[in-house]
Design an enzyme around this catalytic site. Structure first.
Site, short mmCIF file in Angstrom:
data_model
loop_
_atom_site.label_atom_id
_atom_site.label_comp_id
_atom_site.label_asym_id
_atom_site.label_seq_id
_atom_site.Cartn_x
_atom_site.Cartn_y
_atom_site.Cartn_z
N HIS A 26 0.84 -1.20 0.00
CA HIS A 26 0.00 0.00 0.00
C HIS A 26 0.88 1.25 0.00
O HIS A 26 1.94 1.28 0.61
CB HIS A 26 -0.98 0.01 1.18
CG HIS A 26 -0.35 0.05 2.54
ND1 HIS A 26 0.12 1.21 3.12
CD2 HIS A 26 -0.14 -0.92 3.47
CE1 HIS A 26 0.58 0.95 4.33
NE2 HIS A 26 0.44 -0.34 4.57
N GLU A 65 4.09 -6.11 4.26
CA GLU A 65 4.02 -5.42 5.54
C GLU A 65 5.25 -5.82 6.38
O GLU A 65 5.80 -6.91 6.21
CB GLU A 65 2.74 -5.80 6.29
CG GLU A 65 1.46 -5.32 5.64
CD GLU A 65 1.14 -3.87 5.94
OE1 GLU A 65 1.98 -3.18 6.56
OE2 GLU A 65 0.05 -3.41 5.54
N ASP A 124 -0.21 4.42 0.90
CA ASP A 124 -0.56 5.46 1.88
C ASP A 124 0.15 5.21 3.21
O ASP A 124 0.56 4.09 3.53
CB ASP A 124 -2.07 5.54 2.08
CG ASP A 124 -2.69 4.25 2.60
OD1 ASP A 124 -2.31 3.16 2.12
OD2 ASP A 124 -3.56 4.32 3.49
N ASP A 169 6.54 0.88 7.08
CA ASP A 169 5.15 0.57 6.75
C ASP A 169 4.67 1.45 5.60
O ASP A 169 4.02 2.45 5.83
CB ASP A 169 4.29 0.79 7.99
CG ASP A 169 2.84 0.40 7.81
OD1 ASP A 169 2.53 -0.34 6.86
OD2 ASP A 169 2.00 0.86 8.60
N GLU A 177 -5.13 1.91 2.38
CA GLU A 177 -5.09 0.72 3.23
C GLU A 177 -5.25 1.11 4.69
O GLU A 177 -5.92 0.41 5.46
CB GLU A 177 -3.77 -0.03 3.01
CG GLU A 177 -3.69 -1.38 3.73
CD GLU A 177 -3.14 -1.31 5.15
OE1 GLU A 177 -3.19 -2.34 5.86
OE2 GLU A 177 -2.67 -0.24 5.58
#
Length: 383
Positions: free
Chosen positions: A70, A162, A72, A102, A134
């Site tokens: 992701h 992740e 964002d 992250d 996300e």
């Protein structure tokens, strides 16, 4: 060739906090891939202010592997950063910046691996999937997955990067976030029985949530692979009332359920709604017929429980050099991939211990290790 560190510096430089657009980052990635003759598809949101990106390396006539991340990040507002959050900086073998762990570190490694993946024929395709929003409920990836469902050759598996310190993760809990609006009737507090105190009825609902949550701790419902080993319920936000001498007409609270993969979090919401309908509303409406209790869903995503003996698990073990599979407490987009038949494993550089915090970082050692993992993957996928 761009190194993962150089690419990470570029990615961190884009403020992709979920409230902002991610298009500058997406356009950067698209241009980078286009220079390598890798075509990209962009899947926009309704306002075209954000987009998912999907690209394919290698053959497109068979199932392949998705490398997913992701774009964002969470806000930095109010956090005591000692470095510029949207500028990569290094100290003592650590690379600092919002999203380094992250999960822009993983995305940087994936992009750095593209030339190597293109250098030799692949026996199955490698897809790059980048999503938006996300962090606010796994929202953006859903439109990307809807596209993948329609394709004749759906991917075989997905690796979501992740931060797990590159330990292969096969499971996490699902989440349901709900809002409850309680509407009563206001009056002067000197005549409190003539009103319907929305705060007090909300308190009873929250107390019932606590009792439901306590029931989920029953030992027969435990799954020892998770920490904690049971589903949890918690109320995180509450607001209501105007003044102490006014019986409050309105109260609102938000609660969440984090459920083991085998359990349905909506059962908790259904139990609470039943309690509201059967126990509270009759008492409220006996005083004021306009009283109401309304529930609305804020966000939800399913849990993940990939079979340790599946092809996806065995492949990631080969790439990682480890079959010591584990679980994580936080959620990912993995359950959504798995729900449409794409077996998913979570594995990426860095630790969530650094995620969402000030002075977020990923170690150079972890970044290098992720580069090495993707090199092993490229070698294993050569035809």
């Amino acid at each position: 060739m761009s190194s993962s560190r150089d690419l990470l510096a570029a990615l961190v430089g884009f403020d992709t906090t979920s409230r902002e657009s991610n298009l500058q980052l997406i356009e950067f990635v698209r241009d980078y891939l286009n220079r390598l003759d890798v075509p990209c598809e962009l899947i926009f949101n309704d306002t075209r202010s954000k987009a998912n990106l999907f690209a394919t390396l290698g053959p497109d006539d068979r199932p392949g592997i998705v490398l997913s991340g992701h774009t964002d990040v969470v806000p930095v507002d109010g956090q005591p950063w000692t470095v510029a959050p949207f500028e990569l900086s290094e100290k003592n073998g650590k690379l600092y910046g919002r999203g380094t762990a992250d999960m822009k570190g993983y995305i940087a490694c994936v992009l750095a691996a593209v030339p190597n993946l293109l250098a030799a024929p692949l026996r199955m395709p490698v897809h790059i999937a980048l999503s938006y929003d996300e962090e606010v409920g796994c929202l953006g990836v859903r439109s990307l997955l809807a596209e993948l469902q329609q394709r004749p050759h759906k991917p075989l598996m997905c690796i979501i990067g992740e931060p797990t310190e590159l330990k292969p993760v096969l499971g996490h809990k699902g989440k349901l976030a709900m809002r409850c609006d309680v509407h009563g009737a206001a009056c002067h507090s000197a005549y409190a029985p003539q009103g319907v105190n929305a705060i007090e009825y909300a308190a009873q609902l929250i107390g019932e949530l606590g009792r439901i949550g306590a029931g989920l701790r029953s030992p027969e419902l435990h799954d020892p692979r998770f920490d904690p080993p049971f589903s949890t319920v918690q109320t995180g936000v509450i607001s209501g009332g105007k003044a102490l001498n006014i019986v409050p007409a309105d109260c609102r609270f938000d609660f969440e359920v984090r459920a083991l993969p085998a359990q349905d979090p909506r059962k908790v919401a259904e139990q609470l709604a039943h309690y509201a309908e059967q126990d509270l509303l009759p008492r409220m409406r006996a005083v004021d017929a306009g009283s109401a209790i309304r529930f609305s869903e804020l966000s939800a995503y399913p849990g993940l429980a990939t079979d340790a003996h599946s092809e996806a698990a065995q492949l990631i073990a080969q790439f990682c050099g480890s079959d010591e599979f584990t679980t994580v407490a936080f959620g990912t987009e993995g359950g959504l991939f798995d729900a449409i038949g794409i077996a998913t494993v979570v594995c990426g550089p860095g630790s969530m211990d650094q995620g969402h915090k000030p002075d977020e970082f990923v170690s150079i050692e972890q970044l290098d290790a992720c580069d090495a993992m993707l090199e092993r993957m490229a070698l294993a996928l050569r035809s």
